[in-house]
Design a protein around this motif. Structure first.
Motif, PDB file in Angstrom:
ATOM      1  N   VAL A  64      -2.974  13.474 -22.216  1.00 40.01           N
ATOM      2  CA  VAL A  64      -3.424  13.379 -20.823  1.00 40.01           C
ATOM      3  C   VAL A  64      -3.013  12.020 -20.278  1.00 40.01           C
ATOM      4  O   VAL A  64      -3.280  10.979 -20.902  1.00 40.01           O
ATOM      5  CB  VAL A  64      -4.953  13.563 -20.710  1.00 40.01           C
ATOM      6  N   PHE A  65      -2.359  12.043 -19.105  1.00 38.14           N
ATOM      7  CA  PHE A  65      -1.919  10.825 -18.430  1.00 38.14           C
ATOM      8  C   PHE A  65      -2.955  10.494 -17.358  1.00 38.14           C
ATOM      9  O   PHE A  65      -3.213  11.292 -16.460  1.00 38.14           O
ATOM     10  CB  PHE A  65      -0.537  11.046 -17.811  1.00 38.14           C
ATOM     11  N   ARG A  66      -3.574   9.304 -17.441  1.00 40.23           N
ATOM     12  CA  ARG A  66      -4.618   8.914 -16.517  1.00 40.23           C
ATOM     13  C   ARG A  66      -4.223   7.644 -15.778  1.00 40.23           C
ATOM     14  O   ARG A  66      -3.513   6.795 -16.321  1.00 40.23           O
ATOM     15  CB  ARG A  66      -5.940   8.669 -17.258  1.00 40.23           C
ATOM     16  N   GLY A  67      -4.751   7.512 -14.552  1.00 40.45           N
ATOM     17  CA  GLY A  67      -4.501   6.311 -13.766  1.00 40.45           C
ATOM     18  C   GLY A  67      -5.127   6.435 -12.396  1.00 40.45           C
ATOM     19  O   GLY A  67      -5.695   7.477 -12.042  1.00 40.45           O
ATOM     20  N   PRO A  68      -5.058   5.365 -11.572  1.00 37.43           N
ATOM     21  CA  PRO A  68      -5.618   5.418 -10.213  1.00 37.43           C
ATOM     22  C   PRO A  68      -4.923   6.507  -9.398  1.00 37.43           C
ATOM     23  O   PRO A  68      -3.700   6.679  -9.468  1.00 37.43           O
ATOM     24  CB  PRO A  68      -5.331   4.020  -9.649  1.00 37.43           C
ATOM     25  N   ASP A  69      -5.710   7.229  -8.632  1.00 32.01           N
ATOM     26  CA  ASP A  69      -5.156   8.304  -7.822  1.00 32.01           C
ATOM     27  C   ASP A  69      -4.438   7.734  -6.594  1.00 32.01           C
ATOM     28  O   ASP A  69      -4.848   6.712  -6.040  1.00 32.01           O
ATOM     29  CB  ASP A  69      -6.265   9.260  -7.387  1.00 32.01           C
ATOM     30  N   HIS A  70      -3.338   8.380  -6.199  1.00 29.90           N
ATOM     31  CA  HIS A  70      -2.544   8.013  -5.031  1.00 29.90           C
ATOM     32  C   HIS A  70      -2.170   9.294  -4.293  1.00 29.90           C
ATOM     33  O   HIS A  70      -2.163  10.386  -4.874  1.00 29.90           O
ATOM     34  CB  HIS A  70      -1.253   7.280  -5.421  1.00 29.90           C
ATOM     35  N   THR A  71      -1.834   9.143  -3.025  1.00 33.23           N
ATOM     36  CA  THR A  71      -1.167  10.243  -2.335  1.00 33.23           C
ATOM     37  C   THR A  71       0.328  10.146  -2.618  1.00 33.23           C
ATOM     38  O   THR A  71       0.889   9.044  -2.649  1.00 33.23           O
ATOM     39  CB  THR A  71      -1.419  10.198  -0.821  1.00 33.23           C
ATOM     40  N   ASP A 104      -8.142   4.134  -1.246  1.00 30.50           N
ATOM     41  CA  ASP A 104      -9.245   3.167  -1.301  1.00 30.50           C
ATOM     42  C   ASP A 104     -10.503   3.737  -1.948  1.00 30.50           C
ATOM     43  O   ASP A 104     -11.515   3.032  -2.040  1.00 30.50           O
ATOM     44  CB  ASP A 104      -9.596   2.694   0.119  1.00 30.50           C
ATOM     45  N   ASP A 105     -10.494   5.006  -2.403  1.00 28.52           N
ATOM     46  CA  ASP A 105     -11.719   5.616  -2.915  1.00 28.52           C
ATOM     47  C   ASP A 105     -11.912   5.412  -4.415  1.00 28.52           C
ATOM     48  O   ASP A 105     -12.867   5.923  -5.003  1.00 28.52           O
ATOM     49  CB  ASP A 105     -11.733   7.114  -2.608  1.00 28.52           C
ATOM     50  N   ALA A 106     -11.001   4.683  -5.086  1.00 25.91           N
ATOM     51  CA  ALA A 106     -11.129   4.341  -6.508  1.00 25.91           C
ATOM     52  C   ALA A 106     -11.223   5.575  -7.404  1.00 25.91           C
ATOM     53  O   ALA A 106     -11.798   5.516  -8.493  1.00 25.91           O
ATOM     54  CB  ALA A 106     -12.340   3.439  -6.733  1.00 25.91           C
ATOM     55  N   THR A 133       0.818  -1.217   0.000  1.00 18.89           N
ATOM     56  CA  THR A 133       0.000   0.000   0.000  1.00 18.89           C
ATOM     57  C   THR A 133       0.847   1.260   0.000  1.00 18.89           C
ATOM     58  O   THR A 133       0.371   2.313  -0.430  1.00 18.89           O
ATOM     59  CB  THR A 133      -0.932   0.007   1.220  1.00 18.89           C
ATOM     60  N   THR A 134       2.071   1.162   0.483  1.00 18.10           N
ATOM     61  CA  THR A 134       2.963   2.321   0.552  1.00 18.10           C
ATOM     62  C   THR A 134       4.358   1.901   0.133  1.00 18.10           C
ATOM     63  O   THR A 134       4.833   0.818   0.515  1.00 18.10           O
ATOM     64  CB  THR A 134       3.002   2.907   1.974  1.00 18.10           C
ATOM     65  N   THR A 135       5.020   2.741  -0.645  1.00 17.73           N
ATOM     66  CA  THR A 135       6.388   2.442  -1.071  1.00 17.73           C
ATOM     67  C   THR A 135       7.145   3.755  -1.223  1.00 17.73           C
ATOM     68  O   THR A 135       6.545   4.841  -1.304  1.00 17.73           O
ATOM     69  CB  THR A 135       6.400   1.665  -2.398  1.00 17.73           C
ATOM     70  N   ALA A 136       8.459   3.642  -1.251  1.00 25.50           N
ATOM     71  CA  ALA A 136       9.338   4.809  -1.434  1.00 25.50           C
ATOM     72  C   ALA A 136      10.499   4.386  -2.302  1.00 25.50           C
ATOM     73  O   ALA A 136      10.956   3.237  -2.251  1.00 25.50           O
ATOM     74  CB  ALA A 136       9.836   5.338  -0.088  1.00 25.50           C
ATOM     75  N   ALA A 137      10.988   5.303  -3.111  1.00 24.55           N
ATOM     76  CA  ALA A 137      12.096   5.007  -4.016  1.00 24.55           C
ATOM     77  C   ALA A 137      12.890   6.287  -4.229  1.00 24.55           C
ATOM     78  O   ALA A 137      12.385   7.396  -4.092  1.00 24.55           O
ATOM     79  CB  ALA A 137      11.598   4.448  -5.352  1.00 24.55           C
TER      80      ALA A 137
END
Length: 536
Positions: free
Chosen positions: A513-520, A500-502, A481-485
């Motif tokens: 336009v670049f689209r994909g699942p939203d993340h923090t 989790d809100d899709a 669920t969380t990663t760092a690089a």
């Protein structure tokens, strides 16, 4: 009374070996038992003496050695052990002394009873053989834990460097621990990659074992690559901070002074200088392993590329093995079939025809063709079937016959002035550096935000964002669920957390336009400052 067994009781090469321990120390006689008959028995006898020494037993009697030998290597009676002991005495591995502890009568003085112990040369030979066996059997490993330890030790050195008067003992211990972990990491990585290449080439590897092992090996490589991406840039940044403060030399000098304090009196004058040179070389090796400079890629980056390249190579080997198992034709099978055809050919003529049909290689018909040659052939044609012995000889230049090359000499070309091209390249490099710096500033977030809040990105910033996002997703595993690089050059860090809100994120660029699942997401420009969690 002699301190050696009588001469007739020696066997094998012992008769020609030096009889004094001082002479064996300057020769390689203690290694002679490796090539003598019954070499396995000699090795087992020497191991018995090494084990006894670890238990503080100095002398052993023949019956003690006989009882300590493994059953499969043990002679039928003690006499075989006595002969082996006498041979080792002759080679200088052991020393024999009269066993007077069991003398109860005058007749016992005339009986050959000896106790045996290791000589200095014999112990040194066994230590060398143990090191050889250990190095030969070492498989190596990619030590991700060592990367975490190196980060810890570098942070400790960063704290020491900030002090006005660093403690010499702490600096020496931290540098020693850092060097030890780094040397182990580099040596194990080198050994592992060598064994990995042998595995890819299937040298000494059973096919069934390889197929059962490849899944775990690929997972192992992926885990190490993830840690190397995450920690490699962090280590490079810490090294840059230490060198930027100009305090590394002071820490190395403190460690050298403390190390030189135990030097012998005849080496006291140069001990500190030599110790400092050693520490400076170790630090330079550590920096070169993690930091790229002057057009030279760091060893960590090369190791990462080599490990990444090993994964598709392993998969290619698996694919080839599956194709062979499925009966599909491959190059090795074709060459084996061709070799069988050559062996079954009735005569040399048939073999020559098979060769030409398989490879399409024919004998040379000419060495050179120019206008004169074409005119001569037009005036006097020569059939292609004319044998060389009957054709007109070819005229070869004496220079070609003497030197093997023919080149027409002329004036050398004028040296071109490329200062304008160099100026343009310098301007281009400066412009690219400014664009990358602006892109880093554009992407750096003030805390945690959403991908959808990044807004519109120019092509340079969008390309940098894609590379950061790719490094982060390369470490993503099922259930994460969380990663760092960290970027390859250690200048940017990205932390990504799934939502989790899709919801969907859109990032607009001039190209689309670049689209994909939203993340923090939190993107940090490491060239500006060290985060608070990094300094802890």
């Amino acid at each position: 009374m002699t301190s050696r067994p009588a001469e007739p009781d020696r066997i094998g090469p012992a008769e020609a070996a030096p009889s004094a321990e001082s002479s064996t120390e300057t020769s390689y006689a203690p290694f002679a038992h490796l090539t003598a008959p019954n070499a396995a028995l000699y090795r087992q006898v020497m191991r018995v003496f090494l084990t006894a020494k670890e238990r503080f037993a100095v002398h052993l009697r023949p019956e003690d050695v006989h009882a300590a030998l493994p059953p499969e290597q043990r002679p039928a009676g003690p006499d075989g052990v006595v002969k082996a002991l006498d041979s080792l005495v002759g080679w200088g591995n052991l020393r024999a002394d009269p066993d007077t502890s069991r003398v109860t009568a005058v007749e016992d003085f005339y009986r050959k009873r000896f106790i045996y112990q290791l000589t200095r040369a014999g112990e040194a030979a066994e230590q060398a053989l143990s090191a050889y066996d250990e190095a030969l059997g070492r498989r190596g490993a990619l030590q991700a834990v060592a990367l975490h330890d190196i980060v810890t030790h570098l942070r400790a050195l960063l704290v020491l460097a900030a002090e006005e008067e660093p403690d010499a003992a702490k600096a020496h211990l931290s540098l020693s621990a850092l060097t030890s972990r780094f040397v182990a990491l580099a040596e194990n990585a080198r050994t592992f990659m060598g064994s990995l290449q042998r595995t890819i080439d299937l040298h000494g590897v059973e096919v069934e074992v390889f197929l059962a092992y490849k899944d775990r090996l690929i997972q192992y490589l992926e885990r190490f690559i993830q840690d190397l991406i995450t920690l490699g840039g962090r280590i490079a940044l810490l090294i840059g901070e230490l060198e930027g403060q100009g305090r590394v030399g002071l820490l190395l000098r403190l460690a050298a002074v403390r190390e030189a304090a135990d030097a012998a009196p005849d080496e006291a004058d140069t001990a500190e200088t030599q110790a400092y040179e050693r520490w400076a070389g170790r630090w330079a090796g550590l920096a070169a392993w993690f930091v790229s400079a002057d057009g030279r890629e760091s060893q960590a980056r090369l190791l990462r590329g080599r490990a990444l390249g090993a994964i598709p190579q392993l998969l290619a080997v698996v694919r080839q093995l599956n194709e062979r198992r499925g009966g599909r034709s491959d190059r090795s099978a074709d060459f084996r079939t061709l070799a069988r055809w050559f062996a079954e050919a009735p005569d040399d003529g048939a073999r020559h025809r098979l060769w030409r049909a398989a490879f399409g290689l024919y004998s040379a018909r000419h060495l050179t063709v120019d206008a004169g040659t074409l005119a001569e052939r037009a005036a006097r044609p020569v059939a292609p079937s004319t044998p060389w012995a009957e054709a007109e000889p070819l005229r070869i230049s004496p220079q070609l016959r003497r030197t093997g090359s023919y080149e027409r000499r002329g004036k050398p070309r004028r040296v071109q002035d490329r200062s304008e091209q160099r100026r343009q390249l310098a301007e281009l490099a400066e412009k690219q550096a400014e664009e990358i710096a602006a892109a880093r500033a554009r992407l750096a977030t003030d805390g945690i935000t959403r991908l959808s809040a990044l807004g519109e990105l120019d092509p340079v910033a969008f390309g940098l964002f894609l590379r950061l996002l790719g490094d982060a997703l390369a470490t993503w595993r099922p259930g994460t669920t969380t990663t760092a690089a960290t970027s390859n050059d250690g200048t940017m860090e990205i932390r990504l957390t799934a939502l989790d809100d899709a919801t969907k994120a859109e990032i607009r660029t001039p190209g689309g336009v670049f689209r994909g699942p939203d993340h923090t997401v939190e993107i940090i420009d490491l060239t500006q400052s060290i985060p608070a969690w990094e300094a802890r």
